[in-house]
Design a protein around this motif. Structure first.
Motif, PDB file in Angstrom:
ATOM      1  N   ARG A   1       0.848  -1.191   0.000  1.00 39.83           N
ATOM      2  CA  ARG A   1       0.000   0.000   0.000  1.00 39.83           C
ATOM      3  C   ARG A   1       0.886   1.245   0.000  1.00 39.83           C
ATOM      4  NH1 ARG A   1      -4.946   0.007   3.981  1.00 39.83           N
ATOM      5  NH2 ARG A   1      -5.849  -0.927   2.088  1.00 39.83           N
ATOM      6  N   ILE A   2       0.410   2.279  -0.697  1.00 34.13           N
ATOM      7  CA  ILE A   2       1.004   3.608  -0.604  1.00 34.13           C
ATOM      8  C   ILE A   2      -0.063   4.549  -0.062  1.00 34.13           C
ATOM      9  CG2 ILE A   2       1.851   5.596  -1.903  1.00 34.13           C
ATOM     10  CD1 ILE A   2       3.300   3.729  -3.754  1.00 34.13           C
ATOM     11  N   ALA A   3       0.285   5.264   0.988  1.00 36.62           N
ATOM     12  CA  ALA A   3      -0.616   6.252   1.574  1.00 36.62           C
ATOM     13  C   ALA A   3      -0.023   7.636   1.356  1.00 36.62           C
ATOM     14  CB  ALA A   3      -0.810   5.987   3.059  1.00 36.62           C
ATOM     15  N   TYR A   4      -0.824   8.535   0.824  1.00 39.85           N
ATOM     16  CA  TYR A   4      -0.394   9.914   0.555  1.00 39.85           C
ATOM     17  C   TYR A   4      -1.095  10.808   1.558  1.00 39.85           C
ATOM     18  CZ  TYR A   4       0.509  14.174  -2.201  1.00 39.85           C
ATOM     19  OH  TYR A   4       0.919  15.421  -2.638  1.00 39.85           O
ATOM     20  N   ILE A   5      -0.340  11.311   2.545  1.00 38.51           N
ATOM     21  CA  ILE A   5      -0.894  11.960   3.730  1.00 38.51           C
ATOM     22  C   ILE A   5      -0.447  13.418   3.788  1.00 38.51           C
ATOM     23  CG2 ILE A   5      -1.061  11.833   6.242  1.00 38.51           C
ATOM     24  CD1 ILE A   5      -2.165   9.377   4.773  1.00 38.51           C
ATOM     25  N   PRO A   6      -1.334  14.362   4.125  1.00 38.33           N
ATOM     26  CA  PRO A   6      -0.917  15.766   4.240  1.00 38.33           C
ATOM     27  C   PRO A   6       0.151  15.948   5.312  1.00 38.33           C
ATOM     28  CG  PRO A   6      -3.316  15.568   4.226  1.00 38.33           C
ATOM     29  CD  PRO A   6      -2.773  14.183   4.376  1.00 38.33           C
ATOM     30  N   PRO A   7       1.126  16.840   5.077  1.00 33.35           N
ATOM     31  CA  PRO A   7       2.241  16.985   6.020  1.00 33.35           C
ATOM     32  C   PRO A   7       1.941  17.836   7.231  1.00 33.35           C
ATOM     33  CG  PRO A   7       2.555  18.439   4.154  1.00 33.35           C
ATOM     34  CD  PRO A   7       1.319  17.630   3.855  1.00 33.35           C
ATOM     35  N   GLY A   8       1.009  18.815   7.093  1.00 33.01           N
ATOM     36  CA  GLY A   8       0.832  19.792   8.150  1.00 33.01           C
ATOM     37  C   GLY A   8       1.901  20.870   8.068  1.00 33.01           C
ATOM     38  N   SER A   9       2.006  21.680   9.093  1.00 36.49           N
ATOM     39  CA  SER A   9       2.989  22.753   9.128  1.00 36.49           C
ATOM     40  C   SER A   9       4.402  22.185   9.115  1.00 36.49           C
ATOM     41  CB  SER A   9       2.798  23.605  10.381  1.00 36.49           C
ATOM     42  OG  SER A   9       3.132  22.845  11.534  1.00 36.49           O
ATOM     43  N   ALA A  10       5.381  23.053   8.937  1.00 38.04           N
ATOM     44  CA  ALA A  10       6.776  22.607   8.913  1.00 38.04           C
ATOM     45  C   ALA A  10       7.144  21.913  10.221  1.00 38.04           C
ATOM     46  CB  ALA A  10       7.697  23.788   8.644  1.00 38.04           C
ATOM     47  N   ASP A  11       6.721  22.469  11.349  1.00 38.09           N
ATOM     48  CA  ASP A  11       7.022  21.856  12.649  1.00 38.09           C
ATOM     49  C   ASP A  11       6.331  20.509  12.800  1.00 38.09           C
ATOM     50  OD1 ASP A  11       8.592  23.998  13.320  1.00 38.09           O
ATOM     51  OD2 ASP A  11       7.058  24.992  14.543  1.00 38.09           O
ATOM     52  N   THR A  12       5.065  20.456  12.347  1.00 41.73           N
ATOM     53  CA  THR A  12       4.313  19.205  12.441  1.00 41.73           C
ATOM     54  C   THR A  12       4.928  18.136  11.550  1.00 41.73           C
ATOM     55  OG1 THR A  12       2.254  20.381  12.928  1.00 41.73           O
ATOM     56  CG2 THR A  12       2.058  18.140  12.068  1.00 41.73           C
ATOM     57  N   ALA A  13       5.292  18.512  10.339  1.00 45.62           N
ATOM     58  CA  ALA A  13       5.884  17.554   9.401  1.00 45.62           C
ATOM     59  C   ALA A  13       7.188  16.994   9.956  1.00 45.62           C
ATOM     60  CB  ALA A  13       6.115  18.215   8.047  1.00 45.62           C
ATOM     61  N   ALA A  14       8.005  17.857  10.541  1.00 43.66           N
ATOM     62  CA  ALA A  14       9.271  17.389  11.121  1.00 43.66           C
ATOM     63  C   ALA A  14       9.022  16.436  12.285  1.00 43.66           C
ATOM     64  CB  ALA A  14      10.097  18.587  11.575  1.00 43.66           C
ATOM     65  N   ALA A  15       8.074  16.800  13.147  1.00 40.95           N
ATOM     66  CA  ALA A  15       7.775  15.957  14.303  1.00 40.95           C
ATOM     67  C   ALA A  15       7.255  14.589  13.872  1.00 40.95           C
ATOM     68  CB  ALA A  15       6.752  16.652  15.200  1.00 40.95           C
ATOM     69  N   ARG A  16       6.411  14.557  12.862  1.00 46.07           N
ATOM     70  CA  ARG A  16       5.859  13.285  12.392  1.00 46.07           C
ATOM     71  C   ARG A  16       6.931  12.429  11.719  1.00 46.07           C
ATOM     72  NH1 ARG A  16       0.044  14.013   9.621  1.00 46.07           N
ATOM     73  NH2 ARG A  16       0.037  11.763  10.041  1.00 46.07           N
ATOM     74  N   THR A  17       7.874  13.083  11.070  1.00 43.88           N
ATOM     75  CA  THR A  17       8.988  12.344  10.468  1.00 43.88           C
ATOM     76  C   THR A  17       9.861  11.728  11.549  1.00 43.88           C
ATOM     77  OG1 THR A  17       8.977  13.874   8.581  1.00 43.88           O
ATOM     78  CG2 THR A  17      10.936  12.507   8.885  1.00 43.88           C
ATOM     79  N   ILE A  18      10.150  12.511  12.586  1.00 42.97           N
ATOM     80  CA  ILE A  18      10.928  11.995  13.721  1.00 42.97           C
ATOM     81  C   ILE A  18      10.214  10.821  14.373  1.00 42.97           C
ATOM     82  CG2 ILE A  18      11.767  12.566  16.040  1.00 42.97           C
ATOM     83  CD1 ILE A  18      12.098  15.490  14.974  1.00 42.97           C
ATOM     84  N   ASN A  19       8.889  10.880  14.370  1.00 38.03           N
ATOM     85  CA  ASN A  19       8.072   9.854  15.025  1.00 38.03           C
ATOM     86  C   ASN A  19       7.804   8.650  14.115  1.00 38.03           C
ATOM     87  OD1 ASN A  19       6.673   9.075  17.418  1.00 38.03           O
ATOM     88  ND2 ASN A  19       4.711   9.546  16.412  1.00 38.03           N
ATOM     89  N   ASN A  20       8.491   8.569  12.966  1.00 37.18           N
ATOM     90  CA  ASN A  20       8.378   7.437  12.023  1.00 37.18           C
ATOM     91  C   ASN A  20       7.011   7.342  11.357  1.00 37.18           C
ATOM     92  OD1 ASN A  20      10.997   6.688  12.853  1.00 37.18           O
ATOM     93  ND2 ASN A  20      10.177   5.367  14.481  1.00 37.18           N
ATOM     94  N   GLU A  21       6.300   8.468  11.274  1.00 37.47           N
ATOM     95  CA  GLU A  21       4.991   8.443  10.626  1.00 37.47           C
ATOM     96  C   GLU A  21       5.088   8.629   9.114  1.00 37.47           C
ATOM     97  OE1 GLU A  21       1.911  10.798  12.570  1.00 37.47           O
ATOM     98  OE2 GLU A  21       3.201  10.912  14.349  1.00 37.47           O
ATOM     99  N   PHE A  22       6.164   9.213   8.618  1.00 35.58           N
ATOM    100  CA  PHE A  22       6.371   9.399   7.184  1.00 35.58           C
ATOM    101  C   PHE A  22       7.627   8.645   6.761  1.00 35.58           C
ATOM    102  CE2 PHE A  22       4.451  13.886   7.816  1.00 35.58           C
ATOM    103  CZ  PHE A  22       3.159  13.402   7.646  1.00 35.58           C
ATOM    104  N   ASP A  23       7.550   7.989   5.616  1.00 40.64           N
ATOM    105  CA  ASP A  23       8.729   7.347   5.033  1.00 40.64           C
ATOM    106  C   ASP A  23       9.395   8.271   4.017  1.00 40.64           C
ATOM    107  OD1 ASP A  23       8.162   4.858   6.406  1.00 40.64           O
ATOM    108  OD2 ASP A  23       6.528   4.606   4.967  1.00 40.64           O
ATOM    109  N   VAL A  24       8.581   8.864   3.165  1.00 40.16           N
ATOM    110  CA  VAL A  24       9.057   9.889   2.236  1.00 40.16           C
ATOM    111  C   VAL A  24       8.504  11.201   2.762  1.00 40.16           C
ATOM    112  CG1 VAL A  24       9.047  10.714  -0.135  1.00 40.16           C
ATOM    113  CG2 VAL A  24       9.079   8.258   0.324  1.00 40.16           C
ATOM    114  N   ALA A  25       9.371  12.013   3.357  1.00 40.55           N
ATOM    115  CA  ALA A  25       8.932  13.175   4.121  1.00 40.55           C
ATOM    116  C   ALA A  25       9.087  14.463   3.321  1.00 40.55           C
ATOM    117  CB  ALA A  25       9.713  13.253   5.425  1.00 40.55           C
TER     118      ALA A  25
END
Length: 636
Positions: free
Chosen positions: A296-320
């Protein structure tokens, strides 16, 4: 003595996994390749004995064998470690607007394609590796541009099928290109109308695109490079029944959108779009490619720059999303699995065929004097600019070429010419000499004056390039120019109106152009793109220097008809002449390369591209990113 032996050892491990209809058989194929066997000689008891040293490489791929009644669709619950999560290339969006419109050619279609459709639903005639200049045949196996540039002969690959099982043929190509040619409201319609006369199908797999006028780069530009421009072929049997302007191309019950890619769309909401693997993907069936590992590929909105960074740190995004260098370093310190293109800094980002430039109005106003432009160029300290504005995350540049591999061969051939002008040289004394040639001298305050008036100009900068504004303003003031930094944020439309109508003296922009040969950018300085007169809009977004030189135009006119080739004496002679005018006349001041700090997280998926493994450019917006989808494998 050395000899090489190439062997392939195959072991098959048969496993089964349930698909949405029937049972799908998965054959895990382990390819063990003995890539080299160097032979050394050892002397044992006066007898020579050959000792083989074997270097092996192992690659595991899966061959999917769907049951006869298989139909691609929603797989239901899919585990996180079977899901590749891609977010927006840039942060900002908190939800997807128009999530249920998957029409690639209606208003906003290019954004939908570059967001996710070009990595899941649609495939392209060719892909392009910007890092190496390699053209990768995909839906097409070959193309041949006519010697007079009036047409292109193309051969399609055998065995291609749409996701509904219908054969992909030349009829689909002809339908798509001629639909665009004849429907002015669709994306790229004006391009196809300008260039395409018709598409002539010889048979299901061979066709000729006949052009209205010569263009030796037509096929590369529209069907190979696939970064900013995407011409995806549509299934005629679906689209001919619909209004292409109103059709939203979304109905999972009907299997829409129908594409040739390895995934089908199964869910769409403001919170995300979901694509599940098609186990009957044509490329796997015919042995052209293995199936992608992600189910599966999921295309998810990133949110703000701070939110996107936090979610990447939290392993929620693979391609950030892209990050600022400091944000990336902070994220990497918290989670070592957060990676970027470069393995080492400080320049973590990747080239993207665009350059940070100082635009100068060569036709009207204070910068129309070539001596002034030469002084401006020598006043800029690019190394300090890069350090202060971008934390040394990019590299200074003096010529209008990216550092992509496809361009390096040209730059190497032009090394002596570039050295002659030394465009990145910072030299305030030389700048003063150039100003003196036009009657400008420094007053007691160190500012350039003539006839009692200071040399004054505004430096226009859009919001997203703000870091360069104050640095350049200070450099110019320190160098003797009375400069005012004018920021246009968030509305930069007034700035571009002034620039494109010839009413601005100097500005900072990103100039995108050459990805594989110098002509790509050098042609932007042709006078046909300049404003006809001050106050009138120019005809092209990159024609802002308003450069008007008939001799230069004649060179570009000749280059238009000569395919790019660093080994062509004809091409290189013209490229040298054009670049020399650029360097001599300071048509534009190239400052540095635009390098985005693209980010990835390899907690769940390994095999992302990098500077150490540059099998494709790291931009998720570009069509060739499908190579990443096909290359990644489970990290655990």
């Amino acid at each position: 003595m050395k000899r090489s032996i190439y062997l392939i050892m195959l072991s098959l491990i048969i496993s089964a996994s349930l698909a949405c209809a029937g049972e799908t058989v998965t054959e895990t194929i382990v390819e063990e390749k003995i890539v080299e066997v160097p032979v050394d000689r050892e002397v044992i008891k006066e007898v020579e004995v050959e000792v083989e040293k074997v270097v092996t490489k192992e690659k595991i791929v899966e061959k999917i064998v769907p049951p006869p009644d298989y139909k691609p669709g929603n797989r239901g619950d899919v585990a996180r470690d079977d899901t590749l999560i891609i977010t927006g290339f840039g942060p900002g969006a908190t939800q997807w607007e128009g999530f249920d419109n998957l029409n690639p050619y209606s208003l906003g279609g290019l954004g939908r394609v570059r967001g996710i459709l070009n990595k899941t639903i649609y495939e392209y005639m060719y892909y392009y590796n910007h890092n190496t200049g390699e053209q990768i045949p995909w839906l097409a196996t070959s193309y041949d541009t006519h010697a007079d540039g009036m047409g292109v002969d193309v051969t399609l690959r055998d065995g291609i099928e749409w996701s509904d099982g219908v054969a992909f043929t030349c009829d689909d190509v002809k339908y798509t290109i001629e639909l665009l040619r004849d429907t002015e409201e669709l994306v790229f319609a004006s391009d196809m109308n300008e260039w395409v006369k018709d598409v002539d199908c010889k048979d299901d797999h061979n066709f000729t695109i006949n052009l209205n006028k010569p263009n030796v780069r037509f096929f590369y530009f529209y069907f190979v490079e696939n970064s900013e421009i995407h011409i995806q072929i549509l299934p005629k049997h679906v689209w001919e029944k619909e209004d292409p302007l109103e059709f939203n191309n979304w109905d999972p019950d009907k299997g829409y959108p129908v594409g040739t890619g390895p995934y089908v769309a199964v869910e769409a909401s403001a919170q995300g779009q979901i694509f599940d693997r098609n186990d009957a993907w044509w490329a796997s069936k015919v042995g052209f490619s293995h199936q992608p590992v992600p189910l599966r590929i999921a295309y998810i909105p990133p949110g703000s720059a701070d939110t996107a960074a936090a979610r990447t740190i939290n392993n929620e995004f693979d391609v950030a999303s892209i990050m600022q260098p400091g944000v990336f370093l902070a994220a990497k310190s918290k989670n070592p699995n957060v990676k970027s293109w470069a393995v080492e800094g400080p320049s973590w980002g990747a080239a993207d065929a665009c350059l940070y430039t100082l635009g100068l109005n060569t036709q009207w106003g204070a910068m129309s004097d070539v001596n002034v432009r030469r002084a401006i160029n020598r006043t800029v300290d690019r190394e300090k600019l890069v350090m202060l504005a971008y934390e040394s995350s990019t590299v200074a540049r003096g010529i209008p070429y990216s550092t992509y591999g496809g361009l390096l061969a040209y730059e190497q051939k032009q090394a002596d010419l570039i050295a002659k002008y030394d465009p990145t040289k910072h030299d305030l004394a030389e700048a003063a000499d150039h100003m003196a040639l036009s009657g400008w001298t420094k007053d007691g305050d160190g500012m350039y004056t003539k006839d009692g008036a200071k040399f004054t100009f505004d430096l226009h900068v859009p919001g997203w390039l703000k870091p360069m504004g104050p640095v350049l303003e200070k450099q110019f003031k320190d160098g003797g120019f009375d400069t005012t930094f004018v920021l246009h944020d968030p509305d930069n439309a007034p700035m571009f109106d002034k620039v494109r109508t010839g009413n601005a003296d100097a500005w900072v922009v990103v100039h995108c152009g050459s990805s594989n040969e110098p002509w790509g950018t050098l042609q932007h300085y042709h006078s046909k793109f300049a404003a006809p007169s001050q106050g009138e809009m120019n005809s092209y977004i990159w024609g802002n220097s308003h450069y008007n030189n008939p001799d230069y135009d004649a060179i570009i006119d000749q280059m238009d008809a000569v395919p790019g080739d660093p080994n062509s004496a004809e091409y290189m002679a013209l490229a040298d002449q054009a670049l020399e005018y650029f360097l001599k006349d300071i048509t534009e001041v190239t400052l540095a390369e635009e390098r985005h700090v693209v980010t990835f997280n390899d907690t769940y998926w390994k095999g992302m591209m990098s500077a150490n493994d540059p099998y494709v450019a790291p931009y998720s917006l570009w069509a060739a990113f499908i190579q990443v989808v096909l290359n990644v494998s489970k990290a655990q």
